[in-house]
Design a protein around this motif. Sequence first.
Motif, mmCIF file in Angstrom:
data_model
loop_
_atom_site.group_PDB
_atom_site.id
_atom_site.type_symbol
_atom_site.label_atom_id
_atom_site.label_comp_id
_atom_site.label_asym_id
_atom_site.label_seq_id
_atom_site.Cartn_x
_atom_site.Cartn_y
_atom_site.Cartn_z
ATOM 1 N N THR A 32 0.912 -1.032 -0.124
ATOM 2 C CA THR A 32 0.000 -0.157 -0.098
ATOM 3 C C THR A 32 0.738 1.292 0.128
ATOM 4 O O THR A 32 1.811 1.290 0.839
ATOM 5 C CB THR A 32 -0.904 0.033 1.266
ATOM 6 N N VAL A 34 1.180 5.366 0.241
ATOM 7 C CA VAL A 34 0.387 6.592 0.770
ATOM 8 C C VAL A 34 0.913 7.612 0.444
ATOM 9 O O VAL A 34 2.416 7.873 0.841
ATOM 10 C CB VAL A 34 0.311 6.097 2.294
ATOM 11 N N ALA A 219 -2.993 5.104 -2.162
ATOM 12 C CA ALA A 219 -3.919 6.003 -1.223
ATOM 13 C C ALA A 219 -3.481 7.304 -1.085
ATOM 14 O O ALA A 219 -2.205 7.703 -1.185
ATOM 15 C CB ALA A 219 -4.130 5.275 -0.071
ATOM 16 N N THR A 237 -2.676 7.915 9.657
ATOM 17 C CA THR A 237 -2.980 8.890 8.415
ATOM 18 C C THR A 237 -3.987 9.890 8.659
ATOM 19 O O THR A 237 -4.920 9.607 9.538
ATOM 20 C CB THR A 237 -3.143 8.299 7.072
#
Length: 415
Positions: A32, A34, A219, A237
């Motif tokens: 993932t 970010v 993301a 986050t």
Amino acid sequence: MAQRPQHVVVVGAGMVGLATAWFLQERGARVTVVDRTGVMAGSSRGNAGWLAPALTLPLPDPAILATGVLAALKPSSPVYLPPTADPRLLAWLVAFARHCTPAKWRSAMTVFTAANREALAAFDALAVEEPTKHADPFLAAFRTVQDREVLVEEFANVAALGGATDVELLDEASVHALEPALGEQVSCGLRIHGQRFIDPGRYVGSLADAVRERGGEIALASVEKVDRQGAGVVVRTSTGTIAADAVVIAAGAWASRLVRPHGVRAFVQAGRGYSFAVRPQSQPRGPVYFPTQRVACTPLGESGAEDALRVAGMMEFRRPDAPLDPRRIAAIVDAVRPMLTGVDWEARTDEWVGSRPCTADGLPLVGATRTPGVFVAGGHGMWGIALGPLTGRLVADQVMQGRTDPLLRSFDPLR
């Protein structure tokens, strides 16, 4: 870590972060990514896009001190230091100055020589649709032979440390024959063989597509904190928390706040670079470097809206979120105007500023932190594009296989 990580979070969607994500996937991780503003929003998009081992050199350079501190205070200086009372920046500048010695340059260059040998192969390992381009020719252009000797001597110093640079001296007629777009004030040049370049926006975008296609998530969120939790980590986050087995912080000039709680004392200072696009009457056939002016020119395409020449330069030490300063653009134009012909300098487009993450000793911060499961990949200065894939491979090997490449001893974030 006793167990092989299954899920790894990468903080930062620039070249370094996305290359790290790709190599993590190659080694079996679910990733993932970010980023607070999206793919290539930091220093990746608007830079020169050079994959040039010959010019990937330590930023702390004795020549910077030789020009004098007062020169760096002039807005037209290619290395610009705005007057400031910021104690953290002042401390960083003192540390940077201590590394601008011949002995420390040679020490850092030994490390860069080892990294440069592997940098292009790391690009070749990435399976992305956007290709790298061979820079033929790759030219450095000069007003005088004396100016050229500065770079020739630098290449000789690199060769003495084991680096190999294939260069060809060009007289006035030869350099203009190779590149008709050069201006009348160019009297000589160097042709540097074996280099490549990319359109960084297209390449990094293609790399993001490859990460997504292999199941990675990208993301949009601001990362506020990274903590150890149980046998893994938790990334806090602006939109919630993400639990994972490990995290790689590749947040560029914004990394210090996130890595400091994990024992990384080295401060990453923003060294802001500027660029813009022009459309010359005669598009250069390959990249052109003006070393004395510290300006890099890269042809981005061949037709339509892509028929642009990116002109990049400047090293401005300022906070990363400061607005674009038009004086920096004007300084680049003034420096390069006599060196190129057939350019309408007032018809500029895509004016841009991006913050390069600079360390005081010029070496990247790559590897494990004091906190198990927390890694860092950053601090590349001007070389995040050129060394991004190599960094991604090195850190992925350490995260997934516990393997510490000899380069990581020099890049140790805890040094």
